[in-house]
Each structure stands twice: as structure tokens, then as C-alpha cells.
Write a protein that holds these residues in place. Structure first.
Motif, mmCIF file in Angstrom:
data_model
loop_
_atom_site.group_PDB
_atom_site.id
_atom_site.type_symbol
_atom_site.label_atom_id
_atom_site.label_comp_id
_atom_site.label_asym_id
_atom_site.label_seq_id
_atom_site.Cartn_x
_atom_site.Cartn_y
_atom_site.Cartn_z
ATOM 1 N N THR A 51 0.841 -1.197 0.000
ATOM 2 C CA THR A 51 0.000 0.000 0.000
ATOM 3 C C THR A 51 0.874 1.244 0.000
ATOM 4 N N ASN A 52 0.281 2.359 -0.433
ATOM 5 C CA ASN A 52 1.007 3.625 -0.409
ATOM 6 C C ASN A 52 0.778 4.330 0.925
ATOM 7 N N ASN A 53 1.164 5.591 0.998
ATOM 8 C CA ASN A 53 1.040 6.331 2.259
ATOM 9 C C ASN A 53 -0.407 6.565 2.670
ATOM 10 N N HIS A 54 -1.342 6.359 1.742
ATOM 11 C CA HIS A 54 -2.765 6.546 2.031
ATOM 12 C C HIS A 54 -3.471 5.214 2.288
ATOM 13 N N SER A 55 -2.699 4.144 2.508
ATOM 14 C CA SER A 55 -3.238 2.799 2.752
ATOM 15 C C SER A 55 -4.045 2.288 1.559
ATOM 16 N N CYS A 56 -3.631 2.686 0.368
ATOM 17 C CA CYS A 56 -4.310 2.247 -0.860
ATOM 18 C C CYS A 56 -3.381 1.380 -1.691
ATOM 19 N N ILE A 57 -3.955 0.393 -2.359
ATOM 20 C CA ILE A 57 -3.193 -0.349 -3.347
ATOM 21 C C ILE A 57 -3.299 0.390 -4.680
ATOM 22 N N ARG A 58 -2.448 0.045 -5.608
ATOM 23 C CA ARG A 58 -2.402 0.725 -6.908
ATOM 24 C C ARG A 58 -3.790 0.737 -7.546
ATOM 25 N N HIS A 59 -4.216 1.932 -8.014
ATOM 26 C CA HIS A 59 -5.601 2.091 -8.459
ATOM 27 C C HIS A 59 -5.945 1.236 -9.669
ATOM 28 N N ALA A 76 -22.500 -12.063 -2.568
ATOM 29 C CA ALA A 76 -22.828 -13.440 -2.181
ATOM 30 C C ALA A 76 -22.646 -13.676 -0.682
ATOM 31 N N ASN A 77 -22.468 -12.591 0.098
ATOM 32 C CA ASN A 77 -22.253 -12.684 1.549
ATOM 33 C C ASN A 77 -21.012 -13.488 1.900
ATOM 34 N N ASP A 78 -19.985 -13.347 1.084
ATOM 35 C CA ASP A 78 -18.719 -14.022 1.350
ATOM 36 C C ASP A 78 -17.939 -13.245 2.407
ATOM 37 N N TYR A 79 -17.571 -13.908 3.472
ATOM 38 C CA TYR A 79 -16.888 -13.246 4.595
ATOM 39 C C TYR A 79 -15.575 -12.621 4.154
ATOM 40 N N ARG A 80 -14.766 -13.398 3.456
ATOM 41 C CA ARG A 80 -13.436 -12.938 3.068
ATOM 42 C C ARG A 80 -13.509 -11.682 2.208
ATOM 43 N N SER A 81 -14.422 -11.649 1.267
ATOM 44 C CA SER A 81 -14.573 -10.483 0.395
ATOM 45 C C SER A 81 -15.015 -9.261 1.180
ATOM 46 N N THR A 82 -15.961 -9.456 2.079
ATOM 47 C CA THR A 82 -16.472 -8.354 2.885
ATOM 48 C C THR A 82 -15.384 -7.792 3.798
ATOM 49 N N LEU A 83 -14.581 -8.674 4.371
ATOM 50 C CA LEU A 83 -13.488 -8.249 5.240
ATOM 51 C C LEU A 83 -12.491 -7.383 4.481
ATOM 52 N N TRP A 84 -12.160 -7.799 3.256
ATOM 53 C CA TRP A 84 -11.188 -7.047 2.475
ATOM 54 C C TRP A 84 -11.740 -5.716 1.997
ATOM 55 N N LEU A 85 -13.026 -5.613 1.792
ATOM 56 C CA LEU A 85 -13.608 -4.307 1.468
ATOM 57 C C LEU A 85 -13.398 -3.346 2.630
ATOM 58 N N GLY A 86 -13.520 -3.846 3.851
ATOM 59 C CA GLY A 86 -13.237 -3.015 5.019
ATOM 60 C C GLY A 86 -11.776 -2.605 5.069
ATOM 61 N N LYS A 87 -10.884 -3.528 4.781
ATOM 62 C CA LYS A 87 -9.450 -3.229 4.824
ATOM 63 C C LYS A 87 -9.044 -2.230 3.740
ATOM 64 N N GLN A 90 -10.041 2.836 1.984
ATOM 65 C CA GLN A 90 -9.456 4.043 1.397
ATOM 66 C C GLN A 90 -9.513 3.992 -0.123
ATOM 67 N N ASN A 91 -9.283 2.814 -0.703
ATOM 68 C CA ASN A 91 -9.456 2.667 -2.146
ATOM 69 C C ASN A 91 -10.896 2.934 -2.553
ATOM 70 N N ASP A 101 -21.562 2.842 -5.280
ATOM 71 C CA ASP A 101 -21.945 1.501 -5.729
ATOM 72 C C ASP A 101 -22.172 0.550 -4.557
ATOM 73 N N LEU A 102 -21.437 0.769 -3.475
ATOM 74 C CA LEU A 102 -21.538 -0.097 -2.293
ATOM 75 C C LEU A 102 -22.500 0.444 -1.242
ATOM 76 N N GLY A 103 -23.293 1.428 -1.633
ATOM 77 C CA GLY A 103 -24.309 1.935 -0.718
ATOM 78 C C GLY A 103 -23.789 2.861 0.351
ATOM 79 N N PHE A 104 -22.663 3.556 0.062
ATOM 80 C CA PHE A 104 -22.092 4.538 0.989
ATOM 81 C C PHE A 104 -21.677 3.903 2.317
ATOM 82 N N LEU A 105 -21.229 2.669 2.267
ATOM 83 C CA LEU A 105 -20.801 1.980 3.488
ATOM 84 C C LEU A 105 -19.354 2.318 3.816
ATOM 85 N N GLY A 106 -19.061 2.373 5.110
ATOM 86 C CA GLY A 106 -17.709 2.638 5.570
ATOM 87 C C GLY A 106 -17.074 1.402 6.176
#
Length: 208
Positions: A51-59, A76-87, A90-91, A101-106
Motif C-alpha cells: 500500500t502507499n502512504n494513504h493505505s491504498c493499493i495501486r488504483h 454473495a455474503n462471502d466473509y473474506r470479500s467483505t473483510l477485504w472491502l473493510g481493509k 481508502q481505495n 456503488d456499495l451503498g455509501f458503506l464505511g
């Protein structure tokens, strides 16, 4: 998939060759031949992502490879995918259209959904607690003037929401210092709610 393009991209980044890095990352993205190939690379790449200084991976990698895979899993309510969206929140916030697209979720929303999917997962629970504590720290940073909710002082209903999250953090946390932080925060919230109740009753309010 031509992995040499990715390796060349990383080499150029290390050498500070930004233009060449952009060239190779584009070539790498274009080298995939199927969704299955993309998905296989994404799940191999994420655990060791840079990640860069903004905790983002390459766009280019996020937009074209990572996000489509995570979005599909999230639906599909996949745990792993949902967890990584949280991580990678910043992207999400910095990519046009994705936050909407994700419903303004944080971050906290994604980790809370992870808890709903699997409340026994230790990593997700720890990330959720940390996210709630970060939010509570923000809520109290203008104390004693106010307890914040968003950019403004919380109203009575919003105080209830804040209290629910704080109590949930106490329930989930295994860390004594985390619990102590929440308890001192709840003491401030009690005082703030009393001030709001006095104001709603028309009583004069004294500064704390």
C-alpha cells in the motif's frame, strides 16, 4: 496472465520510474484472459499487497482486478470479500463511483456485516472493535463542547446509536484498556445526554 509485467511494474516502482511503472501495470491488467484467472491472482495477491502512504493499493489493480472480485463475493455474503472491502476502504473512498456503488458503506459497516456472517471470526471481530474505538475517539474529540455524530453534535437519538456501538465494543473486546476507554467515553456521553435533555426541557445549560 503475464506475471513478468507485474514483476517489471514492481521493479520500476522501486527505482522510482513512474512512467514505466504505469506502462507495465496496464500491460499486466490487460494480460488476463478470464475471470477465473483474475480471481486466482487476486486471492494470491491480497495477503501480500503493498500500500502507499494513504493505505491504498495501486488504483489500476484495485479498479480492474481486485474490486470486481470483492464486489462479486460481497454480493454473495462471502466473509473474506467483505473483510477485504473493510481493509481497502481508502481505495473505495478514492475511486469514483465505488463508494456509491456499495451503498455509501464505511469500514465499520463492512466489519459489522462480517460479524453478522460469522460472529466467531477473531480477526474480523478485532478489526470491528478497532474501527468502533476509532469512531468513538472521533466522537469525543471536541469534548467537553459536544459529542460528535458526523460533523455536528449528536442529538438524543444519535446518542443512542453511539451508546449501542460503545456497548457492543465492550462486549466484543478482549482488551482491558479498550474496555476502560469505552467506559470513560460512556461517562462523557452520559453528561452530554443530560445536557441535551435539559435543553429539550427548556432548562438553562451550564458549560462543563
Amino acid at each position: 496472465m503475464n506475471i513478468e509485467h507485474y514483476q517489471n511494474f514492481q521493479d520500476c516502482l522501486k527505482k522510482g520510474l513512474k512512467k514505466q511503472a504505469s506502462k507495465y501495470v496496464s500491460l499486466f491488467v490487460d494480460s488476463f484472459e478470464s475471470e477465473d484467472e483474475i480471481e486466482s491472482w487476486v486471492w494470491g495477491y491480497l495477503p501480500c499487497l503493498e500500500t502507499n502512504n494513504h493505505s491504498c493499493i495501486r488504483h489500476e489493480l484495485f479498479n480492474n482486478l481486485v474490486y470486481p472480485v470483492l464486489r462479486k463475493g460481497y454480493e454473495a455474503n462471502d466473509y473474506r470479500s467483505t473483510l477485504w472491502l473493510g481493509k481497502l476502504v481508502q481505495n473505495i473512498c478514492q475511486t469514483k463511483g465505488v463508494f456509491e456503488d456499495l451503498g455509501f458503506l464505511g469500514e465499520m459497516d463492512f466489519y459489522r456485516k462480517c460479524y453478522d456472517i460469522d460472529p466467531s471470526n477473531t480477526e474480523g471481530n478485532e478489526l470491528l472493535v478497532n474501527s468502533i474505538l476509532t469512531w468513538l475517539s472521533y466522537c469525543e474529540h471536541e469534548w467537553p463542547s459536544a459529542i460528535l455524530y458526523g460533523m455536528d453534535g449528536a442529538d438524543i437519538e444519535q446518542c443512542k446509536d453511539i451508546r449501542d456501538e460503545a456497548n457492543f465494543a465492550v462486549y466484543l473486546s478482549k482488551n482491558k484498556s479498550d474496555k476502560e476507554f469505552v467506559m470513560q467515553f460512556l461517562g462523557k456521553l452520559d453528561q452530554y445526554e443530560k445536557r441535551l435533555n435539559k435543553k429539550s426541557c427548556g432548562a438553562p445549560i451550564r458549560s462543563v
